[in-house]
Design a protein around this motif. Structure first.
Motif, PDB file in Angstrom:
ATOM      1  N   UNK A  49       0.864  -1.172   0.000  1.00  0.00           N
ATOM      2  CA  UNK A  49       0.000   0.000   0.000  1.00  0.00           C
ATOM      3  C   UNK A  49       0.907   1.229   0.000  1.00  0.00           C
ATOM      4  N   UNK A  50       0.650   2.182  -0.906  1.00  0.00           N
ATOM      5  CA  UNK A  50       1.529   3.350  -1.061  1.00  0.00           C
ATOM      6  C   UNK A  50       0.715   4.640  -1.076  1.00  0.00           C
ATOM      7  N   UNK A  51       1.431   5.766  -0.905  1.00  0.00           N
ATOM      8  CA  UNK A  51       0.776   7.064  -1.092  1.00  0.00           C
ATOM      9  C   UNK A  51       1.015   7.549  -2.528  1.00  0.00           C
ATOM     10  N   UNK A  52       0.587   8.767  -2.815  1.00  0.00           N
ATOM     11  CA  UNK A  52       0.663   9.261  -4.195  1.00  0.00           C
ATOM     12  C   UNK A  52       2.098   9.451  -4.670  1.00  0.00           C
ATOM     13  N   UNK A  53       3.057   9.504  -3.728  1.00  0.00           N
ATOM     14  CA  UNK A  53       4.473   9.620  -4.087  1.00  0.00           C
ATOM     15  C   UNK A  53       5.169   8.256  -4.138  1.00  0.00           C
ATOM     16  N   UNK A  54       4.406   7.207  -3.854  1.00  0.00           N
ATOM     17  CA  UNK A  54       4.987   5.874  -3.907  1.00  0.00           C
ATOM     18  C   UNK A  54       5.600   5.411  -2.599  1.00  0.00           C
ATOM     19  N   UNK A  55       5.509   6.238  -1.548  1.00  0.00           N
ATOM     20  CA  UNK A  55       6.012   5.797  -0.245  1.00  0.00           C
ATOM     21  C   UNK A  55       5.147   4.665   0.298  1.00  0.00           C
ATOM     22  N   UNK A  56       5.793   3.650   0.852  1.00  0.00           N
ATOM     23  CA  UNK A  56       5.054   2.481   1.352  1.00  0.00           C
ATOM     24  C   UNK A  56       4.377   2.819   2.673  1.00  0.00           C
ATOM     25  N   UNK A  57       3.052   2.631   2.727  1.00  0.00           N
ATOM     26  CA  UNK A  57       2.285   2.853   3.953  1.00  0.00           C
ATOM     27  C   UNK A  57       2.066   1.546   4.709  1.00  0.00           C
ATOM     28  N   UNK A  58       1.884   0.453   3.955  1.00  0.00           N
ATOM     29  CA  UNK A  58       1.680  -0.863   4.574  1.00  0.00           C
ATOM     30  C   UNK A  58       2.221  -1.902   3.603  1.00  0.00           C
TER      31      UNK A  58
END
Lengths: 96, 96, 96, 96, 96
Positions: free
Chosen positions: A29-38
């Motif tokens: 699961x990522x944010x709009x910048x591609x950082x991994x959230x989960x």
């Protein structure tokens, strides 16, 4: 739903027959910048997604609403391939 | 769904009859490298999983979709034994 | 499901009639060593659990699967009293 | 439900027909001061919300209760545009 | 369920008719000492709760079990006003 990046696949021994015909994807699961959230969510797929694709994953009972996953014990399904993300009126992602 | 490592078993006194015939496993939710993301989830099992096995756990109402857990008050069920994980096109886990 | 330690009780004014006949327990979600993972969950109980007991809590719609909680607006129910936890083949908890 | 700020839109390739007619919004879950609690939730919308709007998002099966999203595989839907937030008896937000 | 403190109200423009007749409360999820565990949950209310009240919130599909919220797209409903909390056999909270 959540944005997710497909990272790989899970091959397994499944004894529940309706589930056993499904391909399992491994996604972050990522944010709009591609950082991994989960990390490391296992999802079914109704979009023929491949490794590296940015997708939308629907979770919970919603994961069983598409015809292809109806009645199958999934809690996460790739429901869309992301073509474009627009944030604050600017395009921040376009599928390659 | 989530990847999980089976760590043990829970033996309990269950007064709800449909639930009472089920074996409860103790699992840790993990990522593809085996790092623990969430410890101590109690799951039912339709795969005859054992301690040490890497498995896929489905959560929420999905946990009651397999025939064996239908109508039983579980919110987490082991739905698959992981045979192989492939990340970025490379095999990163094979079941022993 | 999750392991939980019963810490107390909640007495309240409930206007929804089916819910109002139920005893509400206060529990902490814990791991196998008793470390608190999530405090202060309010759960119904089909096991006659008491303060200090280690229990298994089922969450979401699963909390309404037992006969005693059917149709009642609970999202967390104590479904089992833990008698024994076995981790890695060793017994790590036995109910007193 | 949760407060959320609409940050953008997601355009995608959706193969599930009922889902494909829906517009997907990108929202950040926020508190009453606008601090982001959870970024990058993808939600459907029954309120004609636009980028920058403060909204209420309902999650899980509730996201499919509005007529417009009934039967569609969404787990998050914008159900209200926030006109005013009152905290401790004081107005802390008014829609522009 | 979770303990929560009512902090305020949300006034909004709701186009889904069954939802539009409902009052939305803003609540913080808290522990037994009143520490905030999760801020800014928006909940419906079947208890006539007011700002400052300590309440019990039920989440997910359970939020639609009370008659008053049946069929309405809520994922969180105040189901009880807390009169007393007892922890470890001692009363730690009494409603004023």
């Amino acid at each position: 739903m959540k944005l997710a990046r497909v990272t790989g696949t899970v091959t397994g021994t499944v004894k529940d027959i309706p589930f056993s015909a499904q391909k399992m994807l491994l996604v972050d699961i990522v944010d709009a910048d591609g950082n991994v959230l989960e990390p490391a969510v296992v999802a079914l797929d109704v979009c023929s997604a491949g490794t590296g694709d940015l997708v939308v994953v629907t979770m919970g009972s919603a994961a069983r609403l598409p015809n292809q996953t109806s009645g199958i014990g999934t809690d996460a399904t790739v429901i869309a391939l992301v073509d474009e993300l627009t944030v604050g009126g600017k395009s921040v992602y376009n599928a390659p």
